[in-house]
Design a protein around this motif. Structure first.
Motif, short mmCIF file in Angstrom:
data_model
loop_
_atom_site.label_atom_id
_atom_site.label_comp_id
_atom_site.label_asym_id
_atom_site.label_seq_id
_atom_site.Cartn_x
_atom_site.Cartn_y
_atom_site.Cartn_z
N LEU A 269 0.83 -1.21 0.00
CA LEU A 269 0.00 0.00 0.00
C LEU A 269 0.87 1.26 0.00
N ILE A 270 1.90 1.27 0.85
CA ILE A 270 2.77 2.45 0.93
C ILE A 270 3.58 2.60 -0.38
N ALA A 271 3.87 1.47 -1.03
CA ALA A 271 4.58 1.49 -2.31
C ALA A 271 3.74 2.07 -3.44
N VAL A 272 2.43 2.13 -3.24
CA VAL A 272 1.55 2.81 -4.20
C VAL A 272 1.36 4.27 -3.77
N TYR A 273 1.18 4.44 -2.48
CA TYR A 273 0.85 5.75 -1.89
C TYR A 273 1.96 6.79 -2.14
N ILE A 274 3.21 6.42 -1.83
CA ILE A 274 4.31 7.40 -1.97
C ILE A 274 4.49 7.83 -3.43
N PRO A 275 4.57 6.89 -4.39
CA PRO A 275 4.69 7.34 -5.78
C PRO A 275 3.50 8.15 -6.29
N VAL A 276 2.31 7.92 -5.75
CA VAL A 276 1.17 8.76 -6.14
C VAL A 276 1.42 10.21 -5.68
N LEU A 277 1.95 10.37 -4.46
CA LEU A 277 2.31 11.71 -3.98
C LEU A 277 3.39 12.34 -4.86
N ILE A 278 4.40 11.54 -5.22
CA ILE A 278 5.49 12.05 -6.07
C ILE A 278 4.94 12.43 -7.44
N LEU A 279 4.01 11.61 -7.95
CA LEU A 279 3.37 11.91 -9.24
C LEU A 279 2.62 13.24 -9.18
N MET A 280 1.88 13.47 -8.09
CA MET A 280 1.16 14.74 -7.94
C MET A 280 2.10 15.93 -8.02
N GLN A 281 3.22 15.83 -7.30
CA GLN A 281 4.16 16.95 -7.29
C GLN A 281 4.84 17.11 -8.66
N LYS A 295 4.94 6.64 -12.04
CA LYS A 295 3.94 5.72 -12.59
C LYS A 295 4.48 4.31 -12.70
N SER A 296 5.73 4.18 -13.14
CA SER A 296 6.28 2.83 -13.27
C SER A 296 6.44 2.18 -11.89
N ASN A 297 6.73 2.98 -10.87
CA ASN A 297 6.80 2.46 -9.49
C ASN A 297 5.45 1.93 -9.03
#
Length: 304
Positions: A269-281, A295-297
């Protein structure tokens, strides 16, 4: 001077000021070149010559973290199996600049962006050994240095899921229908509300922007320790999902010393959550390379 964004600075430090502040307190560095490397929400970062990195807090909230790093990071040396920025220079607050600042040994390497799956797999044991040792550091000793304990409610899956859905709605137009379909299916399958608390010392922010690799792509440095905290090891173990291909996870967990199903569930879950935050920024900054890597993460984390 308050701005409107959470990442707006309270104090900006430019190269000239950094040179003055460093030269005044550390005259032995005054002849070296000072070059701004970048900045995050909390710190502005300068390269001094090619041996040292200095971080200057940009906001009050970052000061406690700099103090805590100054105390705790040197104590981690015996536990570290991958190079990390060890504090060497402790800058004091002054009339010119109201916060303490830290100088570290520079850790060379490149960010792991666009690596092949084969290259990523080469780091499975390296990352697992690193986390096994870090998570063995005595929690009480860490708390004495002012580290925060589970200030992010890591074990609360239900509320993280709600946040994740909110973030996704902001970036959905930057995802392909296939990508958003995979993520939505994953979220709807996620039925558990929370996992049992476990306490370990965490890096706390382990993702591709805080990792360095050498010329063959093996992890050769872990940087940015401002989120050091005590909490669930799944937070750091998320790299097994975001960074490593599925076929390398077995050897990762074997080397680490195993992990139960709850831990793996939370790590993913955290492996999806953190890259979603990075994607937003990244979308906000218009940085396509970082957006593509994020996205690839996410897609890697959701593949078995």
């Amino acid at each position: 001077m308050g701005g409107t964004n959470v990442w707006d600075a309270e104090w900006e430090v430019n190269e000239e000021q950094a040179r003055t502040l460093i030269g005044r307190q550390f005259p032995q560095l005054s002849s070296k070149q000072v070059k701004r490397m970048g900045w995050g929400w909390d710190n502005t970062v300068f390269l001094i010559g090619d041996e040292y990195v200095f971080r200057f807090p940009r906001r009050t909230i970052a000061v406690g973290s700099i103090r805590m790093e100054g105390k705790l990071l040197p104590k981690l040396e015996a536990y570290m199996t991958i190079p990390y920025p060890k504090p060497l220079f402790y800058g004091e607050a002054s009339d010119e600049y109201p916060a303490p600042f830290l100088g570290y040994a520079y850790v060379p390497g490149d960010f792991p962006i666009g690596l092949t799956e084969e290259r990523r797999a080469l780091s499975a044991e390296t990352l697992a050994k690193f986390l096994r040792r870090l998570h063995e550091f005595p929690v009480q000793a860490a708390l004495k240095c002012g580290v925060q304990q589970d200030h992010r409610n890591l074990t609360d899956i239900a509320s993280r899921k709600v946040k994740l859905e909110g973030f996704l709605s902001k970036v959905v137009e930057h995802l392909s229908p296939e990508e958003s379909g995979v993520i939505e299916a994953y979220i709807s399958r996620l039925q558990k509300d929370r996992v049992e608390a476990v306490n370990a010392l965490l890096h706390g922010d382990l993702h591709f922007k805080n990792m360095l690799v050498n010329e063959i792509g093996i992890v050769s440095g872990i940087i940015d320790w401002g989120d050091l905290s005590v909490g669930h090891p799944a937070c750091d173990l998320s790299v097994a999902y975001s960074f490593l291909p599925p076929y390398a996870r077995g050897v990762f967990f074997e080397t680490y010393g195993g992990a139960d199903e709850e831990t793996k569930l939370l790590a993913r879950l955290i492996a999806v959550y953190i890259p979603v935050l990075i994607l937003m920024q990244a979308v906000d900054d218009g940085n396509e390379a970082i957006a593509a890597e994020a996205k690839s993460n996410i897609m890697r984390a959701l593949s078995d």
